[in-house]
Design a protein around this motif. Structure first.
Motif, PDB file in Angstrom:
ATOM      1  N   ALA A 163       0.821  -1.219   0.000  1.00  0.00           N
ATOM      2  CA  ALA A 163       0.000   0.000   0.000  1.00  0.00           C
ATOM      3  C   ALA A 163       0.852   1.265   0.000  1.00  0.00           C
ATOM      4  N   LYS A 180      -5.878   3.594   3.554  1.00  0.00           N
ATOM      5  CA  LYS A 180      -5.124   3.020   2.433  1.00  0.00           C
ATOM      6  C   LYS A 180      -4.986   1.505   2.532  1.00  0.00           C
ATOM      7  N   THR A 182      -7.221  -0.578   3.821  1.00  0.00           N
ATOM      8  CA  THR A 182      -8.510  -1.258   3.739  1.00  0.00           C
ATOM      9  C   THR A 182      -8.745  -1.711   2.297  1.00  0.00           C
ATOM     10  N   SER A 183      -8.887  -3.013   2.142  1.00  0.00           N
ATOM     11  CA  SER A 183      -9.058  -3.573   0.795  1.00  0.00           C
ATOM     12  C   SER A 183      -9.828  -4.871   0.884  1.00  0.00           C
TER      13      SER A 183
END
Length: 418
Positions: A163, A180, A182-183
Protein backbone atom coordinates in the motif's frame (compact mmCIF):
# COMPACT_ATOMS: atom_id res chain seq x y z
CA UNK A 1 -1.24 -10.97 29.88
CA UNK A 2 -4.37 -11.00 27.88
CA UNK A 3 -7.88 -10.71 29.21
CA UNK A 4 -10.27 -11.87 26.48
CA UNK A 5 -13.70 -10.24 26.26
CA UNK A 6 -16.60 -11.32 24.06
CA UNK A 7 -18.39 -7.98 23.84
CA UNK A 8 -19.70 -7.09 20.37
CA UNK A 9 -20.12 -3.33 20.32
CA UNK A 10 -18.22 -0.10 20.80
CA UNK A 11 -19.87 0.75 24.08
CA UNK A 12 -17.80 0.60 27.26
CA UNK A 13 -17.92 -2.73 29.05
CA UNK A 14 -20.15 -1.44 31.83
CA UNK A 15 -19.69 0.99 34.69
CA UNK A 16 -17.62 -0.95 37.19
CA UNK A 17 -17.97 1.27 40.16
CA UNK A 18 -19.74 4.43 41.14
CA UNK A 19 -17.60 7.03 42.85
CA UNK A 20 -18.67 6.21 46.38
CA UNK A 21 -19.30 2.50 46.15
CA UNK A 22 -19.68 -0.54 43.97
CA UNK A 23 -22.42 -1.42 41.54
CA UNK A 24 -24.28 -4.55 42.52
CA UNK A 25 -23.33 -6.70 39.58
CA UNK A 26 -23.91 -10.14 40.94
CA UNK A 27 -21.81 -12.84 42.57
CA UNK A 28 -18.30 -13.90 41.73
CA UNK A 29 -17.92 -16.45 38.98
CA UNK A 30 -14.93 -18.76 38.92
CA UNK A 31 -13.82 -21.40 36.47
CA UNK A 32 -11.93 -23.96 38.43
CA UNK A 33 -10.25 -23.81 41.79
CA UNK A 34 -7.25 -25.32 43.48
CA UNK A 35 -7.51 -27.43 46.60
CA UNK A 36 -3.95 -26.56 47.57
CA UNK A 37 -2.02 -28.42 50.24
CA UNK A 38 -3.76 -29.95 53.18
CA UNK A 39 -1.05 -28.69 55.54
CA UNK A 40 -0.16 -25.16 56.48
CA UNK A 41 -1.11 -25.45 60.13
CA UNK A 42 -4.79 -24.95 59.31
CA UNK A 43 -4.24 -21.61 57.59
CA UNK A 44 -6.00 -20.91 54.28
CA UNK A 45 -5.55 -18.20 51.66
CA UNK A 46 -7.83 -17.35 48.77
CA UNK A 47 -6.05 -15.85 45.76
CA UNK A 48 -7.94 -14.26 42.86
CA UNK A 49 -6.80 -13.95 39.23
CA UNK A 50 -8.55 -12.71 36.12
CA UNK A 51 -8.82 -15.39 33.42
CA UNK A 52 -5.61 -15.00 31.44
CA UNK A 53 -5.96 -15.96 27.79
CA UNK A 54 -2.59 -17.64 27.37
CA UNK A 55 -2.60 -21.41 27.49
CA UNK A 56 -1.05 -22.83 30.64
CA UNK A 57 -1.55 -19.82 32.89
CA UNK A 58 -4.28 -21.30 35.04
CA UNK A 59 -2.27 -24.48 35.52
CA UNK A 60 0.78 -22.41 36.47
CA UNK A 61 -1.18 -20.42 39.05
CA UNK A 62 -2.35 -23.67 40.62
CA UNK A 63 1.18 -25.05 40.58
CA UNK A 64 2.48 -22.01 42.43
CA UNK A 65 -0.29 -22.32 44.99
CA UNK A 66 0.37 -26.03 45.50
CA UNK A 67 4.05 -25.35 46.12
CA UNK A 68 3.36 -23.14 49.12
CA UNK A 69 3.72 -25.10 52.33
CA UNK A 70 2.63 -22.65 55.03
CA UNK A 71 -1.06 -22.45 54.13
CA UNK A 72 -3.72 -24.02 51.94
CA UNK A 73 -4.01 -21.71 48.93
CA UNK A 74 -7.12 -21.80 46.75
CA UNK A 75 -7.40 -20.10 43.37
CA UNK A 76 -10.37 -18.08 42.09
CA UNK A 77 -10.00 -17.91 38.30
CA UNK A 78 -12.44 -15.25 37.11
CA UNK A 79 -13.58 -15.02 33.47
CA UNK A 80 -15.26 -12.00 31.91
CA UNK A 81 -15.55 -8.68 33.73
CA UNK A 82 -12.91 -9.25 36.37
CA UNK A 83 -12.81 -5.67 37.66
CA UNK A 84 -16.52 -5.48 38.40
CA UNK A 85 -16.62 -8.94 39.97
CA UNK A 86 -13.63 -8.14 42.14
CA UNK A 87 -15.13 -4.82 43.23
CA UNK A 88 -18.34 -6.57 44.24
CA UNK A 89 -16.73 -9.42 46.12
CA UNK A 90 -14.37 -7.12 48.01
CA UNK A 91 -17.41 -5.67 49.76
CA UNK A 92 -18.83 -9.05 50.71
CA UNK A 93 -17.97 -11.78 53.17
CA UNK A 94 -16.21 -13.88 50.54
CA UNK A 95 -13.50 -11.35 49.73
CA UNK A 96 -10.17 -12.79 48.55
CA UNK A 97 -7.13 -12.58 50.78
CA UNK A 98 -4.81 -11.85 47.85
CA UNK A 99 -5.79 -10.54 44.43
CA UNK A 100 -4.37 -8.96 41.30
CA UNK A 101 -5.50 -5.55 40.13
CA UNK A 102 -4.29 -2.12 39.03
CA UNK A 103 -3.29 0.84 41.22
CA UNK A 104 -6.40 2.59 42.57
CA UNK A 105 -6.72 5.29 45.25
CA UNK A 106 -10.29 4.20 46.00
CA UNK A 107 -9.05 0.90 47.44
CA UNK A 108 -6.74 2.80 49.78
CA UNK A 109 -9.23 5.43 50.90
CA UNK A 110 -11.89 2.79 51.56
CA UNK A 111 -9.31 0.73 53.49
CA UNK A 112 -9.78 -2.34 51.31
CA UNK A 113 -6.05 -3.04 50.94
CA UNK A 114 -3.06 -2.89 53.28
CA UNK A 115 0.44 -1.42 52.78
CA UNK A 116 3.19 -3.83 51.73
CA UNK A 117 6.25 -1.69 52.46
CA UNK A 118 7.62 -4.17 54.97
CA UNK A 119 7.74 -7.13 52.57
CA UNK A 120 9.12 -5.21 49.60
CA UNK A 121 11.64 -3.05 51.45
CA UNK A 122 14.69 -5.25 50.83
CA UNK A 123 14.06 -5.51 47.05
CA UNK A 124 12.38 -2.18 46.33
CA UNK A 125 15.30 -1.03 44.15
CA UNK A 126 14.91 -4.17 42.01
CA UNK A 127 11.62 -2.81 40.63
CA UNK A 128 11.25 0.01 38.13
CA UNK A 129 10.71 3.31 39.97
CA UNK A 130 7.60 3.85 37.83
CA UNK A 131 6.10 0.56 39.04
CA UNK A 132 6.77 1.55 42.64
CA UNK A 133 5.21 5.00 42.09
CA UNK A 134 2.19 3.50 40.33
CA UNK A 135 1.47 1.40 43.42
CA UNK A 136 2.14 4.10 46.00
CA UNK A 137 -0.31 6.41 47.77
CA UNK A 138 0.76 9.00 50.34
CA UNK A 139 4.24 7.48 50.45
CA UNK A 140 3.12 3.91 51.16
CA UNK A 141 3.40 0.97 48.75
CA UNK A 142 0.18 -1.00 48.40
CA UNK A 143 0.90 -3.32 45.46
CA UNK A 144 3.75 -5.45 44.16
CA UNK A 145 4.15 -5.50 40.41
CA UNK A 146 3.88 -8.98 38.90
CA UNK A 147 4.55 -8.25 35.21
CA UNK A 148 4.86 -5.28 32.87
CA UNK A 149 2.75 -5.57 29.72
CA UNK A 150 3.47 -2.81 27.19
CA UNK A 151 0.92 -2.41 24.40
CA UNK A 152 1.32 -1.08 20.86
CA UNK A 153 0.13 -1.53 17.29
CA UNK A 154 1.08 -4.66 15.36
CA UNK A 155 1.22 -4.40 11.56
CA UNK A 156 1.91 -6.59 8.52
CA UNK A 157 5.03 -5.35 6.75
CA UNK A 158 4.02 -6.87 3.39
CA UNK A 159 0.66 -5.08 3.43
CA UNK A 160 2.33 -1.80 4.31
CA UNK A 161 4.79 -2.21 1.45
CA UNK A 162 2.03 -3.07 -1.00
CA UNK A 163 0.00 0.00 0.00
CA UNK A 164 3.05 2.29 0.10
CA UNK A 165 2.51 3.01 3.81
CA UNK A 166 5.08 3.61 6.54
CA UNK A 167 4.52 3.08 10.28
CA UNK A 168 2.52 6.14 11.39
CA UNK A 169 4.12 8.67 13.71
CA UNK A 170 1.02 10.85 14.11
CA UNK A 171 -2.67 10.19 14.65
CA UNK A 172 -3.43 11.76 11.26
CA UNK A 173 -1.00 9.35 9.63
CA UNK A 174 -2.66 6.43 11.44
CA UNK A 175 -6.06 7.43 10.06
CA UNK A 176 -4.61 7.82 6.56
CA UNK A 177 -2.90 4.42 6.79
CA UNK A 178 -6.14 2.76 7.93
CA UNK A 179 -7.89 4.09 4.83
CA UNK A 180 -5.12 3.02 2.43
CA UNK A 181 -4.79 -0.45 3.93
CA UNK A 182 -8.51 -1.26 3.74
CA UNK A 183 -9.06 -3.57 0.80
CA UNK A 184 -11.76 -6.15 0.21
CA UNK A 185 -12.34 -8.17 3.37
CA UNK A 186 -9.24 -6.73 5.06
CA UNK A 187 -9.85 -3.68 7.23
CA UNK A 188 -7.04 -1.24 7.82
CA UNK A 189 -7.29 -1.04 11.58
CA UNK A 190 -8.61 -2.89 14.63
CA UNK A 191 -8.64 -0.99 17.94
CA UNK A 192 -11.19 -3.08 19.82
CA UNK A 193 -14.88 -3.83 19.92
CA UNK A 194 -15.40 -0.89 22.23
CA UNK A 195 -13.30 2.11 23.17
CA UNK A 196 -12.25 0.95 26.62
CA UNK A 197 -8.92 -0.58 25.64
CA UNK A 198 -7.77 2.23 23.41
CA UNK A 199 -9.06 5.20 25.41
CA UNK A 200 -5.99 5.58 27.66
CA UNK A 201 -3.38 5.91 24.91
CA UNK A 202 -5.82 7.99 22.87
CA UNK A 203 -6.00 10.56 25.67
CA UNK A 204 -2.31 10.39 26.59
CA UNK A 205 -1.22 10.76 22.96
CA UNK A 206 -2.41 14.38 23.14
CA UNK A 207 0.33 15.16 25.69
CA UNK A 208 -0.74 15.18 29.36
CA UNK A 209 -1.63 12.34 31.69
CA UNK A 210 -5.11 12.33 33.26
CA UNK A 211 -3.96 14.35 36.27
CA UNK A 212 -1.03 16.67 36.89
CA UNK A 213 1.54 16.31 39.69
CA UNK A 214 -0.88 17.99 42.13
CA UNK A 215 -3.68 15.54 41.22
CA UNK A 216 -5.68 18.12 39.28
CA UNK A 217 -7.39 17.49 35.92
CA UNK A 218 -4.89 17.74 33.08
CA UNK A 219 -6.51 15.76 30.24
CA UNK A 220 -8.99 18.44 29.10
CA UNK A 221 -7.18 20.32 26.33
CA UNK A 222 -8.10 21.73 22.95
CA UNK A 223 -5.90 19.02 21.48
CA UNK A 224 -8.02 16.28 23.06
CA UNK A 225 -11.20 17.88 21.73
CA UNK A 226 -9.71 17.92 18.24
CA UNK A 227 -8.45 14.35 18.60
CA UNK A 228 -11.89 13.08 19.62
CA UNK A 229 -13.36 14.80 16.56
CA UNK A 230 -10.83 13.04 14.33
CA UNK A 231 -11.52 9.74 16.05
CA UNK A 232 -15.21 10.22 15.27
CA UNK A 233 -14.40 10.59 11.59
CA UNK A 234 -12.32 7.41 11.75
CA UNK A 235 -15.18 5.57 13.44
CA UNK A 236 -17.63 6.64 10.73
CA UNK A 237 -15.30 5.44 7.98
CA UNK A 238 -15.22 1.88 6.67
CA UNK A 239 -11.59 1.44 7.66
CA UNK A 240 -12.16 -0.02 11.13
CA UNK A 241 -12.77 -3.67 11.87
CA UNK A 242 -16.01 -3.97 13.82
CA UNK A 243 -17.66 -7.16 15.08
CA UNK A 244 -14.34 -8.98 15.38
CA UNK A 245 -14.26 -12.55 16.76
CA UNK A 246 -12.35 -11.54 19.90
CA UNK A 247 -11.21 -8.44 21.75
CA UNK A 248 -7.83 -6.87 21.02
CA UNK A 249 -6.24 -8.74 23.93
CA UNK A 250 -6.35 -11.71 21.57
CA UNK A 251 -4.42 -11.36 18.26
CA UNK A 252 -6.90 -13.65 16.47
CA UNK A 253 -8.22 -10.93 14.13
CA UNK A 254 -4.69 -10.01 13.09
CA UNK A 255 -3.69 -13.67 12.68
CA UNK A 256 -6.78 -14.39 10.56
CA UNK A 257 -5.95 -11.54 8.19
CA UNK A 258 -9.04 -9.52 9.11
CA UNK A 259 -6.99 -6.36 9.62
CA UNK A 260 -3.63 -4.90 8.61
CA UNK A 261 -3.04 -3.19 11.98
CA UNK A 262 -4.19 -4.26 15.43
CA UNK A 263 -3.68 -2.86 18.92
CA UNK A 264 -2.42 -5.59 21.24
CA UNK A 265 0.33 -6.35 23.75
CA UNK A 266 3.78 -7.85 24.07
CA UNK A 267 2.25 -11.18 25.14
CA UNK A 268 1.07 -11.80 21.56
CA UNK A 269 4.52 -11.74 19.95
CA UNK A 270 5.19 -15.52 20.05
CA UNK A 271 1.86 -16.38 18.42
CA UNK A 272 2.21 -13.70 15.75
CA UNK A 273 5.80 -14.66 15.03
CA UNK A 274 4.78 -18.28 14.64
CA UNK A 275 2.13 -17.29 12.09
CA UNK A 276 3.96 -14.61 10.08
CA UNK A 277 7.67 -15.08 10.71
CA UNK A 278 9.36 -11.76 10.02
CA UNK A 279 6.35 -10.28 8.22
CA UNK A 280 5.18 -8.09 11.08
CA UNK A 281 6.32 -5.14 13.14
CA UNK A 282 5.16 -2.85 15.94
CA UNK A 283 4.86 0.89 16.55
CA UNK A 284 3.66 3.05 19.49
CA UNK A 285 0.31 4.81 19.62
CA UNK A 286 1.14 7.85 17.46
CA UNK A 287 1.23 11.34 18.89
CA UNK A 288 -1.76 13.58 18.28
CA UNK A 289 -1.29 17.28 17.70
CA UNK A 290 1.71 19.55 18.13
CA UNK A 291 1.84 18.95 21.89
CA UNK A 292 1.31 15.22 21.58
CA UNK A 293 3.57 12.27 22.32
CA UNK A 294 3.95 8.66 21.25
CA UNK A 295 2.55 6.27 23.85
CA UNK A 296 3.25 2.71 24.89
CA UNK A 297 0.73 1.92 27.61
CA UNK A 298 2.08 -0.34 30.33
CA UNK A 299 -0.77 -2.64 31.28
CA UNK A 300 0.40 -5.51 33.44
CA UNK A 301 -0.84 -6.50 36.88
CA UNK A 302 0.08 -6.05 40.52
CA UNK A 303 -0.80 -8.14 43.55
CA UNK A 304 -2.56 -6.77 46.65
CA UNK A 305 -3.55 -8.00 50.11
CA UNK A 306 -7.12 -7.43 51.24
CA UNK A 307 -7.71 -5.68 54.54
CA UNK A 308 -10.47 -8.28 55.03
CA UNK A 309 -8.03 -11.19 54.77
CA UNK A 310 -8.66 -13.87 57.38
CA UNK A 311 -5.03 -13.49 58.43
CA UNK A 312 -3.42 -10.38 56.95
CA UNK A 313 0.08 -11.35 58.07
CA UNK A 314 -0.26 -14.83 56.55
CA UNK A 315 -1.51 -13.33 53.28
CA UNK A 316 1.43 -10.91 53.20
CA UNK A 317 3.82 -13.76 53.90
CA UNK A 318 2.41 -15.68 50.92
CA UNK A 319 2.71 -12.64 48.64
CA UNK A 320 6.32 -12.21 49.71
CA UNK A 321 7.05 -15.87 49.06
CA UNK A 322 5.52 -15.88 45.56
CA UNK A 323 6.25 -12.42 44.16
CA UNK A 324 9.51 -11.59 45.92
CA UNK A 325 11.29 -14.80 46.98
CA UNK A 326 10.37 -17.17 44.14
CA UNK A 327 12.31 -15.73 41.21
CA UNK A 328 11.96 -18.99 39.30
CA UNK A 329 8.17 -18.73 39.34
CA UNK A 330 8.27 -15.02 38.52
CA UNK A 331 10.41 -15.73 35.47
CA UNK A 332 8.13 -18.56 34.38
CA UNK A 333 5.02 -16.38 34.74
CA UNK A 334 6.58 -13.62 32.64
CA UNK A 335 8.20 -15.61 29.85
CA UNK A 336 6.66 -19.07 29.44
CA UNK A 337 3.07 -18.07 28.60
CA UNK A 338 3.41 -15.44 25.91
CA UNK A 339 5.95 -12.67 26.45
CA UNK A 340 5.90 -10.19 29.32
CA UNK A 341 8.58 -8.02 30.85
CA UNK A 342 9.49 -9.33 34.31
CA UNK A 343 8.76 -6.72 36.95
CA UNK A 344 12.05 -7.44 38.71
CA UNK A 345 15.01 -5.76 37.00
CA UNK A 346 17.31 -8.62 37.99
CA UNK A 347 15.04 -11.12 36.22
CA UNK A 348 14.47 -8.91 33.18
CA UNK A 349 18.24 -8.61 32.72
CA UNK A 350 18.42 -12.36 32.09
CA UNK A 351 15.32 -12.61 29.91
CA UNK A 352 17.02 -13.86 26.74
CA UNK A 353 13.67 -14.30 24.95
CA UNK A 354 13.26 -10.51 24.98
CA UNK A 355 16.72 -9.67 23.64
CA UNK A 356 16.21 -10.10 19.90
CA UNK A 357 13.78 -9.35 17.10
CA UNK A 358 10.44 -7.68 17.70
CA UNK A 359 10.56 -8.58 21.40
CA UNK A 360 13.71 -6.51 21.85
CA UNK A 361 12.08 -3.66 19.94
CA UNK A 362 9.06 -3.92 22.25
CA UNK A 363 11.29 -3.56 25.31
CA UNK A 364 13.02 -0.54 23.76
CA UNK A 365 9.69 1.13 22.94
CA UNK A 366 8.55 0.44 26.50
CA UNK A 367 11.68 2.04 27.90
CA UNK A 368 11.35 5.06 25.61
CA UNK A 369 7.61 5.72 25.46
CA UNK A 370 6.11 3.75 28.36
CA UNK A 371 3.26 5.40 30.29
CA UNK A 372 2.12 3.96 33.62
CA UNK A 373 -1.16 4.14 35.50
CA UNK A 374 -1.67 6.83 38.14
CA UNK A 375 -3.05 5.41 41.42
CA UNK A 376 -4.85 8.71 42.07
CA UNK A 377 -6.88 8.15 38.89
CA UNK A 378 -9.49 5.65 40.07
CA UNK A 379 -11.54 3.14 38.11
CA UNK A 380 -14.58 5.32 38.71
CA UNK A 381 -12.84 8.36 37.20
CA UNK A 382 -11.70 6.27 34.27
CA UNK A 383 -15.28 5.22 33.53
CA UNK A 384 -16.53 8.80 33.71
CA UNK A 385 -14.00 9.96 31.13
CA UNK A 386 -14.56 6.81 29.08
CA UNK A 387 -18.23 7.77 28.84
CA UNK A 388 -17.19 11.14 27.44
CA UNK A 389 -14.90 9.50 24.89
CA UNK A 390 -17.55 6.98 23.82
CA UNK A 391 -20.26 9.62 23.59
CA UNK A 392 -18.02 11.83 21.46
CA UNK A 393 -16.67 9.17 19.13
CA UNK A 394 -19.44 6.62 18.81
CA UNK A 395 -22.52 8.75 19.47
CA UNK A 396 -21.29 11.95 17.75
CA UNK A 397 -21.93 14.19 20.74
CA UNK A 398 -20.05 17.43 21.26
CA UNK A 399 -16.60 16.57 22.68
CA UNK A 400 -16.20 19.88 24.54
CA UNK A 401 -19.56 19.48 26.26
CA UNK A 402 -18.86 15.85 27.11
CA UNK A 403 -15.48 16.72 28.64
CA UNK A 404 -17.03 19.60 30.60
CA UNK A 405 -19.56 17.19 32.07
CA UNK A 406 -16.83 14.67 32.91
CA UNK A 407 -14.74 17.39 34.57
CA UNK A 408 -17.49 18.23 37.06
CA UNK A 409 -17.99 14.60 38.08
CA UNK A 410 -14.28 13.88 38.35
CA UNK A 411 -13.62 17.05 40.37
CA UNK A 412 -16.30 15.95 42.84
CA UNK A 413 -14.66 12.53 43.04
CA UNK A 414 -11.21 14.00 43.62
CA UNK A 415 -12.59 16.24 46.37
CA UNK A 416 -14.34 13.32 48.02
CA UNK A 417 -11.13 11.27 47.99
CA UNK A 418 -9.12 14.12 49.45
Amino acid sequence: MSNISRGRDWDRRGVLRAMGGVAALGGLAACGSNTGRSGGGGKSIKQMYHAYGEQGTQQAAKKFADAYGKAKVTIEWVPGEYESKLATTLLGSGAPDVFEYHPDLQLVRSRQIVPLDDIIADVKDDFLPEDITANSVDGKIYGIRMIDDPQFFFYRKSLFEKAGVKPPATFDELIDAAHKLTSGKVKGLYIGQNLKTISKPLVWSTGPHYLDADHRIAYHTDNLVETLTKARELYKSKSLLLGAPTEVWDPASFLQGLCAIQWCGIWAIPAIQKAFGDDFGIFPFPKSGAEGRQVVYNGGWSTYVSAKAKDVDAAKEFVKWLWIDQKKYQQEWALDYGFHIPARKSIAAGADKLKSGVAAEAVELFNTHGVFDDPYWTEGMFNILLDAVVNSVRDNKNPEAELDSADKKIERALKKLG
